[in-house]
Design an enzyme around this catalytic site. Structure first.
Site, PDB file in Angstrom:
ATOM      1  N   LEU A   8       0.851  -1.199   0.000  1.00  0.00           N
ATOM      2  CA  LEU A   8       0.000   0.000   0.000  1.00  0.00           C
ATOM      3  C   LEU A   8       0.882   1.244   0.000  1.00  0.00           C
ATOM      4  O   LEU A   8       1.677   1.458   0.920  1.00  0.00           O
ATOM      5  CB  LEU A   8      -0.918   0.013   1.221  1.00  0.00           C
ATOM      6  CG  LEU A   8      -1.801  -1.226   1.412  1.00  0.00           C
ATOM      7  CD1 LEU A   8      -2.839  -0.964   2.503  1.00  0.00           C
ATOM      8  CD2 LEU A   8      -2.482  -1.636   0.109  1.00  0.00           C
ATOM      9  N   ARG A  15       2.455  14.807   6.706  1.00  0.00           N
ATOM     10  CA  ARG A  15       3.358  15.230   7.784  1.00  0.00           C
ATOM     11  C   ARG A  15       4.819  15.269   7.358  1.00  0.00           C
ATOM     12  O   ARG A  15       5.666  15.784   8.081  1.00  0.00           O
ATOM     13  CB  ARG A  15       3.171  14.333   9.014  1.00  0.00           C
ATOM     14  CG  ARG A  15       1.890  14.669   9.777  1.00  0.00           C
ATOM     15  CD  ARG A  15       1.588  13.632  10.830  1.00  0.00           C
ATOM     16  NE  ARG A  15       2.697  13.443  11.746  1.00  0.00           N
ATOM     17  CZ  ARG A  15       2.893  12.347  12.472  1.00  0.00           C
ATOM     18  NH1 ARG A  15       2.049  11.338  12.382  1.00  0.00           N
ATOM     19  NH2 ARG A  15       3.923  12.257  13.278  1.00  0.00           N
ATOM     20  N   ASN A 228       6.339   8.650   9.228  1.00  0.00           N
ATOM     21  CA  ASN A 228       5.307   9.649   8.956  1.00  0.00           C
ATOM     22  C   ASN A 228       5.849  11.069   8.889  1.00  0.00           C
ATOM     23  O   ASN A 228       5.153  11.969   8.435  1.00  0.00           O
ATOM     24  CB  ASN A 228       4.222   9.590  10.032  1.00  0.00           C
ATOM     25  CG  ASN A 228       3.431   8.300   9.954  1.00  0.00           C
ATOM     26  OD1 ASN A 228       2.887   7.958   8.899  1.00  0.00           O
ATOM     27  ND2 ASN A 228       3.405   7.551  11.039  1.00  0.00           N
ATOM     28  N   LYS A 335      36.893   7.654 -10.987  1.00  0.00           N
ATOM     29  CA  LYS A 335      35.551   7.534 -11.573  1.00  0.00           C
ATOM     30  C   LYS A 335      35.634   6.753 -12.866  1.00  0.00           C
ATOM     31  O   LYS A 335      36.514   7.029 -13.693  1.00  0.00           O
ATOM     32  CB  LYS A 335      34.977   8.927 -11.852  1.00  0.00           C
ATOM     33  CG  LYS A 335      33.572   8.881 -12.402  1.00  0.00           C
ATOM     34  CD  LYS A 335      33.296   9.928 -13.470  1.00  0.00           C
ATOM     35  CE  LYS A 335      33.922   9.552 -14.806  1.00  0.00           C
ATOM     36  NZ  LYS A 335      33.438  10.373 -15.940  1.00  0.00           N
ATOM     37  N   SER A 389      55.060  12.611 -11.135  1.00  0.00           N
ATOM     38  CA  SER A 389      54.186  13.498 -10.364  1.00  0.00           C
ATOM     39  C   SER A 389      53.736  14.677 -11.212  1.00  0.00           C
ATOM     40  O   SER A 389      54.488  15.180 -12.047  1.00  0.00           O
ATOM     41  CB  SER A 389      54.932  14.032  -9.144  1.00  0.00           C
ATOM     42  OG  SER A 389      55.170  12.966  -8.260  1.00  0.00           O
TER      43      SER A 389
HETATM   44  C1  UD1 Z   1      -3.494   1.284  10.076  1.00  0.00           C
HETATM   45  C2  UD1 Z   1      -4.375   0.186  10.698  1.00  0.00           C
HETATM   46  C3  UD1 Z   1      -4.093   0.114  12.198  1.00  0.00           C
HETATM   47  C4  UD1 Z   1      -2.632  -0.140  12.447  1.00  0.00           C
HETATM   48  C5  UD1 Z   1      -1.777   0.929  11.751  1.00  0.00           C
HETATM   49  C6  UD1 Z   1      -0.318   0.570  11.831  1.00  0.00           C
HETATM   50  C7  UD1 Z   1      -6.423   0.063   9.366  1.00  0.00           C
HETATM   51  C8  UD1 Z   1      -7.837   0.442   9.304  1.00  0.00           C
HETATM   52  N1  UD1 Z   1      -5.769   0.496  10.433  1.00  0.00           N
HETATM   53  O1  UD1 Z   1      -3.929   2.511  10.642  1.00  0.00           O
HETATM   54  O2  UD1 Z   1      -4.868  -0.929  12.780  1.00  0.00           O
HETATM   55  O3  UD1 Z   1      -2.369  -0.151  13.841  1.00  0.00           O
HETATM   56  O4  UD1 Z   1      -2.124   1.022  10.354  1.00  0.00           O
HETATM   57  O5  UD1 Z   1       0.447   1.623  11.322  1.00  0.00           O
HETATM   58  O6  UD1 Z   1      -5.942  -0.618   8.489  1.00  0.00           O
HETATM   59  N2  UD1 Z   1      -3.182   3.597   2.528  1.00  0.00           N
HETATM   60  C9  UD1 Z   1      -3.498   3.570   1.207  1.00  0.00           C
HETATM   61  N3  UD1 Z   1      -4.763   3.883   0.827  1.00  0.00           N
HETATM   62  C10 UD1 Z   1      -5.734   4.180   1.738  1.00  0.00           C
HETATM   63  C11 UD1 Z   1      -5.403   4.194   3.081  1.00  0.00           C
HETATM   64  C12 UD1 Z   1      -4.119   3.894   3.468  1.00  0.00           C
HETATM   65  O7  UD1 Z   1      -2.644   3.310   0.364  1.00  0.00           O
HETATM   66  O8  UD1 Z   1      -6.874   4.433   1.290  1.00  0.00           O
HETATM   67  C13 UD1 Z   1      -1.817   3.274   2.934  1.00  0.00           C
HETATM   68  C14 UD1 Z   1      -1.119   4.471   3.585  1.00  0.00           C
HETATM   69  O9  UD1 Z   1      -0.395   5.198   2.612  1.00  0.00           O
HETATM   70  C15 UD1 Z   1      -0.210   3.818   4.602  1.00  0.00           C
HETATM   71  C16 UD1 Z   1      -0.966   2.556   4.992  1.00  0.00           C
HETATM   72  O10 UD1 Z   1      -1.881   2.297   3.950  1.00  0.00           O
HETATM   73  O11 UD1 Z   1       1.015   3.420   4.065  1.00  0.00           O
HETATM   74  C17 UD1 Z   1      -1.674   2.679   6.313  1.00  0.00           C
HETATM   75  O12 UD1 Z   1      -2.603   3.720   6.246  1.00  0.00           O
HETATM   76  P1  UD1 Z   1      -2.811   4.722   7.452  1.00  0.00           P
HETATM   77  O13 UD1 Z   1      -3.828   5.699   7.064  1.00  0.00           O
HETATM   78  O14 UD1 Z   1      -1.506   5.237   7.910  1.00  0.00           O
HETATM   79  O15 UD1 Z   1      -3.435   3.732   8.526  1.00  0.00           O
HETATM   80  P2  UD1 Z   1      -3.536   3.970  10.081  1.00  0.00           P
HETATM   81  O16 UD1 Z   1      -4.696   4.858  10.338  1.00  0.00           O
HETATM   82  O17 UD1 Z   1      -2.236   4.369  10.620  1.00  0.00           O
HETATM   83 CA    CA Z   2      -0.089   5.009   9.769  1.00  0.00          CA
END
Ligand code: UD1
Ligand code: CA
Length: 452
Positions: A8, A15, A228, A335, A389
């Protein structure tokens, strides 16, 4: 059992306060995304699917630059982690096997941990989740276990009761299930929660409703470290370096001050290599057994053969190929050059686009003038040649085996095997002139101060 990995990487990462998508920020010279892809490769994933969104084109390019077989899918709107995984549905429609979901911003998941998850699947768990005991559980999803220690459900912090918030076993986000089951369960996920998002974490409760047993595997919190912010990025770099230094020492590298040595994600170091203080590795460096990298050297894109000595204060740039036992000393930059075994470039030189023969000796201050402002040209120096040199070698130029150049020469023509090339102004001595000149000047100064 074949395994596919879905990474993902659609989130914005606001941030980071950056124009670059979060997963393209680098740790140890590789984008966070590449670290996640390497985790997938470590378990020999048969297919890697990257879910892109924010900065999609750049993220897709980084993914396929690293592994051209990576499949890219797009999530136009970030509606939650289950919705993100759902974007990989078509790309995996023909795939029979397990699917592991990783996050593109979580670079440190170890191979052993992923293997533990796959083993738990083999032992009959329908859905396997990776958890960790959090020092500060705050915002993480909580893993709710049943009385037998099986995984019952996951509750997001926002939706949790006070009792559930007291749980310290947290969700890392890494989850594994059979491909067909995972996508069936995803169909049933809704967004009736505080965030109005489609939670991937809902898969556990949904599986249990269908009497599928679920399991939690645990790992150390450091492994699930997510990035983050820039502060997290620096912490991730420190974590990586600590791990890389330990690994190098465990594999037989001597480092008197390991905390000052910086590795890249792909640095390879052989046995009995010594790496002194403040050495920095860029990407794509191999150092063979018994080589000695002395203090304050910087290496990238190069290969150092057995027993070669580099530095102190040397710079090896991409394409530097250093032969066995060769020496590259202080304030020497190399290089795109082959320095054959036993050759020495000990002091203050620039050697670029060149071939230096075996046992050749390159004198202090030698410069290959390889660039005419438009084109790069090559310098070839034969075996056992002796470059005096302060020789400027104006490329293209070749110096034969066993040939010499007189020091201070500006060499513009080839020198044959065994020849001596002298290309400097001839010396003229004027008898006693220095003394006469000095006396004249001193007398002039004395006359001046009398006048004032
Ligand atoms: C998620 C988990 C949480 C866990 C935490 C660990 C869920 C609902 N929650 O929460 O239980 O403890 O991660 O860090 O899964 N992303 C996408 N598309 C989306 C949403 C997210 O690609 O629509 C990706 C984000 O870029 C990220 C990852 O998924 O890399 C996690 O998403 P994030 O929104 O950070 O989840 P958390 O709320 O932190
Ligand atoms: Ca997260």
């Amino acid at each position: 059992m074949p395994v596919a990995v879905v990474i993902l990487a659609a989130g914005q990462g606001s941030r980071m306060k950056s124009d670059l998508p979060k997963v393209l920020h680098k740790v140890a010279h590789a984008p966070l995304l590449v670290h996640a892809m390497r985790a997938a490769q470590s378990i020999e994933a048969d297919r890697i699917v990257v879910v892109t969104g924010h900065g999609g084109a750049a993220v897709a390019k980084a993914a396929t630059d690293y592994d051209e077989s990576a499949v890219i899918v797009t999530q136009d709107e970030q509606l939650g982690t289950a919705h993100a995984v759902d974007q990989a549905r078509d790309a995996l429609a023909d795939f029979g096997g397990d699917v592991i979901v990783l996050y593109g911003d979580t670079p440190f998941i170890r191979e052993e941990t992923l293997q533990d998850m796959l083993s738990a699947r083999q032992s009959g768990a329908g859905v396997v989740v990776l958890g960790f005991d959090a020092a500060e559980p705050a915002k993480y999803g909580r893993l709710v276990l049943d009385e037998k220690g099986g995984l019952e459900r996951i509750v997001e912090a926002k939706d949790a009761s006070p009792e559930e918030l007291a749980i310290t076993l947290c969700n890392s986000g890494v989850i594994c299930a059979d491909r067909a089951i995972m996508f069936d369960l995803i169909k049933a996920v809704d967004n009736n929660n505080k965030s109005e998002e489609y939670y991937l974490t809902d898969l556990v409760g949904l599986a249990r409703n269908k009497d599928l047993p679920c399991a939690a595997i645990t790992c150390h919190e450091a492994e699930t470290l997510g990035v983050n912010s820039r502060v997290d990025l620096a912490a991730a770099e420190a974590t990586f370096q600590t791990r890389a230094r330990l690994e190098a020492m465990e594999n037989g590298t001597t480092m008197p001050a390991p905390e000052t040595v910086h590795f890249a994600y792909d640095t390879y170091v052989g046995r009995d290599v010594v790496i002194e203080q403040n050495v920095v590795f860029g990407p794509d460096v191999t150092v063979e057994s018994g080589a000695h990298i002395r203090a304050f050297s910087h290496l990238e894109g190069c290969h150092v053969s057995e027993a070669a000595v580099i530095g102190p204060y040397a710079r090896l740039r991409p394409g530097a190929e250093i032969g066995g036992g060769a020496k590259v000393g202080n304030f020497v930059e190399v290089k795109a050059a082959l320095v054959a075994s036993g050759a020495k470039i000990n002091h203050l030189s620039y050697v670029g686009d060149a071939e230096i023969g075996e046992d050749a000796n390159i004198g202090a201050g030698t410069i290959t003038c390889n660039y005419d402002g438009v084109f790069k040209h090559k310098t070839v120096i034969g075996a056992r040649a002796f470059i005096g040199s302060n020789t400027a070698l104006v490329a293209p130029v070749a110096i034969g085996d066993d040939a010499m150049t007189a020091s201070g020469s500006v060499v513009t023509q080839d020198a044959g095997e065994g020849d001596l090339a002298i290309a400097r102004a001839k010396q003229v001595n004027k008898t006693g002139l220095a003394l006469r000149l000095m006396n004249k000047l001193r007398a002039a100064k004395a006359a001046q101060s009398k006048d004032n």
